[in-house]
Design a protein around this motif. Structure first.
Motif, PDB file in Angstrom:
ATOM      1  N   GLY A 172     -12.116  -6.189   0.007  1.00  0.00           N
ATOM      2  CA  GLY A 172     -12.653  -4.839  -0.745  1.00  0.00           C
ATOM      3  C   GLY A 172     -13.117  -3.992   0.463  1.00  0.00           C
ATOM      4  N   SER A 173     -13.051  -2.625   0.082  1.00  0.00           N
ATOM      5  CA  SER A 173     -13.469  -1.600   0.949  1.00  0.00           C
ATOM      6  C   SER A 173     -13.197  -1.281   2.210  1.00  0.00           C
ATOM      7  CB  SER A 173     -15.207  -1.690   0.746  1.00  0.00           C
ATOM      8  OG  SER A 173     -15.437  -1.856  -0.623  1.00  0.00           O
ATOM      9  N   GLY A 174     -12.233  -2.353   2.860  1.00  0.00           N
ATOM     10  CA  GLY A 174     -11.846  -2.129   4.133  1.00  0.00           C
ATOM     11  C   GLY A 174     -11.354  -3.501   4.541  1.00  0.00           C
ATOM     12  N   PRO A 175     -10.629  -3.431   5.546  1.00  0.00           N
ATOM     13  CA  PRO A 175     -10.122  -4.907   5.903  1.00  0.00           C
ATOM     14  C   PRO A 175     -11.269  -5.762   6.420  1.00  0.00           C
ATOM     15  CG  PRO A 175      -9.739  -3.199   7.651  1.00  0.00           C
ATOM     16  CD  PRO A 175     -10.060  -2.451   6.468  1.00  0.00           C
ATOM     17  N   GLY A 176     -11.072  -7.053   6.145  1.00  0.00           N
ATOM     18  CA  GLY A 176     -12.115  -8.222   6.525  1.00  0.00           C
ATOM     19  C   GLY A 176     -11.523  -8.922   7.681  1.00  0.00           C
ATOM     20  N   PRO A 177     -12.286 -10.131   8.169  1.00  0.00           N
ATOM     21  CA  PRO A 177     -11.844 -10.853   9.063  1.00  0.00           C
ATOM     22  C   PRO A 177     -10.563 -11.808   8.556  1.00  0.00           C
ATOM     23  CG  PRO A 177     -13.792 -11.537   8.109  1.00  0.00           C
ATOM     24  CD  PRO A 177     -13.694 -10.240   7.736  1.00  0.00           C
ATOM     25  N   GLU A 178     -10.251 -11.825   7.295  1.00  0.00           N
ATOM     26  CA  GLU A 178      -9.193 -12.782   6.863  1.00  0.00           C
ATOM     27  C   GLU A 178      -8.209 -12.078   6.180  1.00  0.00           C
ATOM     28  OE1 GLU A 178      -9.439 -15.987   7.685  1.00  0.00           O
ATOM     29  OE2 GLU A 178     -11.490 -15.922   8.674  1.00  0.00           O
ATOM     30  N   SER A 179      -8.495 -10.760   5.921  1.00  0.00           N
ATOM     31  CA  SER A 179      -7.256 -10.191   5.130  1.00  0.00           C
ATOM     32  C   SER A 179      -7.460  -8.612   5.229  1.00  0.00           C
ATOM     33  CB  SER A 179      -7.563 -10.420   3.436  1.00  0.00           C
ATOM     34  OG  SER A 179      -6.481  -9.675   2.695  1.00  0.00           O
ATOM     35  N   PRO A 180      -6.277  -7.975   5.243  1.00  0.00           N
ATOM     36  CA  PRO A 180      -6.349  -6.603   5.140  1.00  0.00           C
ATOM     37  C   PRO A 180      -6.901  -6.164   3.824  1.00  0.00           C
ATOM     38  CG  PRO A 180      -4.190  -7.431   5.545  1.00  0.00           C
ATOM     39  CD  PRO A 180      -4.880  -8.678   5.060  1.00  0.00           C
ATOM     40  N   ALA A 181      -6.943  -4.714   3.521  1.00  0.00           N
ATOM     41  CA  ALA A 181      -7.404  -4.129   2.454  1.00  0.00           C
ATOM     42  C   ALA A 181      -6.621  -4.375   1.513  1.00  0.00           C
ATOM     43  CB  ALA A 181      -7.858  -2.604   2.824  1.00  0.00           C
ATOM     44  N   SER A 182      -6.594  -4.015   0.266  1.00  0.00           N
ATOM     45  CA  SER A 182      -5.877  -3.935  -1.007  1.00  0.00           C
ATOM     46  C   SER A 182      -4.320  -3.456  -0.838  1.00  0.00           C
ATOM     47  CB  SER A 182      -6.465  -3.205  -2.026  1.00  0.00           C
ATOM     48  OG  SER A 182      -7.546  -3.717  -2.565  1.00  0.00           O
ATOM     49  N   SER A 183      -3.481  -4.495  -1.124  1.00  0.00           N
ATOM     50  CA  SER A 183      -1.940  -4.480  -1.190  1.00  0.00           C
ATOM     51  C   SER A 183      -1.399  -5.500  -1.929  1.00  0.00           C
ATOM     52  CB  SER A 183      -1.274  -3.968   0.111  1.00  0.00           C
ATOM     53  OG  SER A 183      -0.171  -3.578  -0.005  1.00  0.00           O
ATOM     54  N   TYR A 184      -0.448  -5.111  -2.811  1.00  0.00           N
ATOM     55  CA  TYR A 184       0.185  -6.257  -3.662  1.00  0.00           C
ATOM     56  C   TYR A 184       1.659  -5.848  -3.722  1.00  0.00           C
ATOM     57  CZ  TYR A 184      -4.939  -6.256  -4.549  1.00  0.00           C
ATOM     58  OH  TYR A 184      -6.173  -6.420  -4.128  1.00  0.00           O
ATOM     59  N   LEU A 185       2.427  -6.959  -3.772  1.00  0.00           N
ATOM     60  CA  LEU A 185       4.036  -6.669  -3.837  1.00  0.00           C
ATOM     61  C   LEU A 185       4.266  -7.383  -5.224  1.00  0.00           C
ATOM     62  CD1 LEU A 185       6.932  -6.209  -2.862  1.00  0.00           C
ATOM     63  CD2 LEU A 185       6.660  -8.432  -1.806  1.00  0.00           C
ATOM     64  N   VAL A 186       5.078  -6.824  -6.092  1.00  0.00           N
ATOM     65  CA  VAL A 186       5.393  -7.099  -7.295  1.00  0.00           C
ATOM     66  C   VAL A 186       6.980  -6.869  -7.190  1.00  0.00           C
ATOM     67  CG1 VAL A 186       5.228  -6.894  -9.786  1.00  0.00           C
ATOM     68  CG2 VAL A 186       3.160  -6.348  -8.357  1.00  0.00           C
ATOM     69  N   GLU A 187       7.658  -8.316  -7.807  1.00  0.00           N
ATOM     70  CA  GLU A 187       9.235  -8.377  -7.618  1.00  0.00           C
ATOM     71  C   GLU A 187       9.589  -8.905  -9.013  1.00  0.00           C
ATOM     72  OE1 GLU A 187      10.489  -9.971  -3.465  1.00  0.00           O
ATOM     73  OE2 GLU A 187       8.616 -10.869  -3.829  1.00  0.00           O
ATOM     74  N   HIS A 188      10.724  -8.229  -9.288  1.00  0.00           N
ATOM     75  CA  HIS A 188      11.384  -8.691 -10.502  1.00  0.00           C
ATOM     76  C   HIS A 188      13.184  -8.441 -10.443  1.00  0.00           C
ATOM     77  CE1 HIS A 188      12.010 -10.023 -14.469  1.00  0.00           C
ATOM     78  NE2 HIS A 188      12.809  -8.891 -14.737  1.00  0.00           N
ATOM     79  N   GLU A 189      13.809  -9.300 -10.313  1.00  0.00           N
ATOM     80  CA  GLU A 189      15.267  -9.027 -10.317  1.00  0.00           C
ATOM     81  C   GLU A 189      15.671  -7.955  -9.227  1.00  0.00           C
ATOM     82  OE1 GLU A 189      16.159  -6.986 -13.974  1.00  0.00           O
ATOM     83  OE2 GLU A 189      16.329  -8.878 -15.087  1.00  0.00           O
ATOM     84  N   GLY A 190      15.186  -8.567  -8.156  1.00  0.00           N
ATOM     85  CA  GLY A 190      15.532  -7.810  -6.858  1.00  0.00           C
ATOM     86  C   GLY A 190      14.949  -6.522  -6.501  1.00  0.00           C
ATOM     87  N   TYR A 191      13.907  -5.776  -7.596  1.00  0.00           N
ATOM     88  CA  TYR A 191      13.441  -4.634  -7.104  1.00  0.00           C
ATOM     89  C   TYR A 191      11.907  -5.067  -6.928  1.00  0.00           C
ATOM     90  CZ  TYR A 191      12.247   0.298  -8.325  1.00  0.00           C
ATOM     91  OH  TYR A 191      12.042   1.578  -8.106  1.00  0.00           O
TER      92      TYR A 191
END
Length: 246
Positions: free
Chosen positions: A10-29
């Motif tokens: 949250g609020s910026g990248p941290g030591p273990e993770s980048p900031a917010s981003s999520y991939l959602v997939e269905h039927e190859g999209y």
């Protein structure tokens, strides 16, 4: 529907993770929800950037949109691009803001993105139905509900306590909710949720499962989870590159 956590700090990248981003997939999209600071590097661990079919940006704070700039660089100069412009849905004015983030000369990026301004509403995107609701945040910000194959995921973006988000999430299978604020006195209104408030949103919406995200590096994530679970037992804390089948 499959959810992959590209970045969850949250609020910026941290030591273990980048900031917010999520991939959602269905039927190859493949849809990317937000591309916050540092997320484009982690995205490349998950799939080739040329495989992204669309990008949805909840709002234009840097921790949710800044890595659009390296996406532009990759698309223009990697030599690996085989497709036309990627649809990008974001609050009105995003095209100018994102051009400036990439290059102060303010040149167009329409060779990389076809930008669509959004507001409260709904539309079809590949196999998904996308619905939005304005959240309680200092800048224009939208929560997204993605529905496909009879399943639904709601992502809060950034928000304070917000009845519109509860309504958008009504009956969803999964609520991916920010929980940035520790539960302490004197918190500003209309900015972020505490863990307890995220749990209350999940409970009031009658969702199946609550996934907590967007916890800043200076906030105890286990305390956020404990506060949410005290209200809504089906709560989990996401981690970078975690995968969930919905």
């Amino acid at each position: 529907m499959r959810l992959t956590v590209v970045g969850c700090s949250g609020s910026g990248p941290g030591p273990e993770s980048p900031a917010s981003s999520y991939l959602v997939e269905h039927e190859g999209y493949r849809v990317v929800l937000d591309l916050g600071s540092g997320a484009f590097g982690a995205l490349q661990k998950v799939l080739p950037p040329d495989d992204v079919d669309a990008v949805l940006l909840s709002h234009l704070h840097a921790d949710h949109c800044l890595d659009v700039a390296p996406f532009v660089v990759w698309r223009r100069y990697s030599g690996l691009t085989t497709r036309g412009p990627v649809p990008l849905y974001a609050p009105v004015g995003a095209d100018r803001r994102l051009r400036l983030a990439y290059d102060l000369s303010d040149g167009p990026i329409d060779d990389v993105f076809e930008v669509f301004g959004i507001g409260p509403g709904s539309w079809e995107l590949g196999p998904f139905r996308v619905e939005t609701a304005r959240t309680a945040h200092p800048v224009e910000c939208y929560a997204f509900r993605l529905t496909a194959g009879g399943r639904s995921l709601v992502y809060t973006g950034d928000t304070g306590v917000c009845p519109a988000v509860v309504e958008l999430a009504r009956g969803a299978d999964v609520l991916l909710a920010e929980a940035a604020h520790p539960d302490v006195p004197g918190l500003p209104a209309d900015l972020h949720l505490t863990g307890r408030e995220a749990g209350e949103h999940a409970r009031d919406a009658g969702v199946g499962r609550l996934l907590l995200t967007h916890v800043p590096s200076w906030v105890d994530p286990q305390a956020q989870l404990a506060d949410a679970a005290a209200v809504f037992p089906a709560s989990e804390l996401v981690g970078p590159l975690a995968v969930y089948d919905i």
